[in-house]
Scaffold this active site. Sequence first.
Site, PDB file in Angstrom:
ATOM      1  N   SER A 188       0.788  -1.213   0.000  1.00  0.00           N
ATOM      2  CA  SER A 188       0.000   0.000   0.000  1.00  0.00           C
ATOM      3  C   SER A 188       0.837   1.290   0.000  1.00  0.00           C
ATOM      4  O   SER A 188       0.325   2.346  -0.372  1.00  0.00           O
ATOM      5  CB  SER A 188      -0.913   0.008   1.229  1.00  0.00           C
ATOM      6  OG  SER A 188      -0.148   0.016   2.415  1.00  0.00           O
ATOM      7  N   SER A 195       3.645  -3.924   2.863  1.00  0.00           N
ATOM      8  CA  SER A 195       3.402  -2.666   2.145  1.00  0.00           C
ATOM      9  C   SER A 195       4.596  -1.743   1.978  1.00  0.00           C
ATOM     10  O   SER A 195       4.489  -0.736   1.299  1.00  0.00           O
ATOM     11  CB  SER A 195       2.276  -1.893   2.826  1.00  0.00           C
ATOM     12  OG  SER A 195       1.069  -2.479   2.457  1.00  0.00           O
TER      13      SER A 195
END
Length: 416
Positions: A68, A92
């Site tokens: 992310s 992430s």
Amino acid sequence: MPSTAGSRILEGYRAPFDATAVKRVRELGGVVVGKTNMDEFGMGSTTEASAFQVTANPWDESRVPGGSSGGSAAAVSARQFVVSLGSDTGGSVRQPASFCGVVGLKPTYGRVSRFGLMAYASSLDAIGCFGSSVADTGILLHAIAGHDRFDATSSKQDVPNFQSHFHSVSSLESKPLKGLRVGLICETIDDGIDAGVISAIRAAALHFEELGCSVNEVSLPSFSLGLPAYYILAVSESSSNLSRYDGIRYGNQVYADELDSLYGGSRAKGFGSEVKMRILMGTYSLSAGYYDAYYKRAQQVRTIIRNSFKEALNQNDILISPAAPSAAYKIGEKKNSPLAMYAGDIMTVNVNLAGLPALVLPCGFVEGGHAGLPVGLQMIGAAFNEGELLRVGHIFEQTLENCRFVPPIVADDIAY
Ligand code: GLN
């Protein structure tokens, strides 16, 4: 500064204080240039789940930068910043580092204070660092690591001066990593992993041998259990953490006559579909009837995974694997198939479940884009042994020949 975590529900919200990690960077004279894009609340692997923009990969603008923390990785890859911060709950920092050809470090759980970090899954969340070299990444970690009285989960372990771990090496002949035991996790170079990625990792393993290491394949039989356990635990914790976004305490509010419809309306409008799906799944797995079958079971699996890493790290100084099963894929390719996207986290989630530190650095290329696409090597170490990962990573990086991880869009005169 505005702080949205990529979510509409926080549009217009301004954080009243700096996170400890940011405060420490500023106290040392660091300049915060800006904020970067991310998947909403850290939930995603491509940065397409941001409520605001889709971030492109500097190596090929039709591809995702990973996620992310895709904005932080893309910005360092494009040389917009020297270093950047991200958060790593299940990969992430490491997976976007791999997709963008930069260095990404997830520290040991507790190494860096999370005061000021918006929570996704508290037993897994870690603040991590990106840099275009191992040394830069280590310098950033040194700045932000260490105990903080505002975060009871931050560790009191000493923070060594990582810079003393950076030795310059001119040749392979001196066998600078002589005696180091490297374990290649065999489940990570198996069926279903891109053939180009496997050959880049095998070449990295050979490079370790040239540096004087012994490389052996090790098996972590519980490896494939990591994904289901992670997705149950992460969504369960997130359903609890995200309950604070109710339209009253933070961010956007939808006006209504009754409290329930104020909560419901604000969340319906503010959260994106991936976040809603995860809150629903998490609420389900924590509910009285299903807690034992899902949440409790996933915790038991977590213990098994943790123990198997411990055993493997008794016999090896570091473990290696790809950072992701493929290089960066096209924007939109997996957007409508969440399971395919979750499957891409297989290389990273186990490390969060075990709470260990891991360093990802570019080690080679596969075909794709205009100039090939970078492949990231993941090195996993024992808890609080970031210093060793940085030392080994620095030597690996300096001696890797014929590889220059600067995307073609970056002009030569600004590539350093
Ligand atoms: N892609 C994983 C997820 O969606 C990991 C995310 C993260 O580390 N924040 O949960």
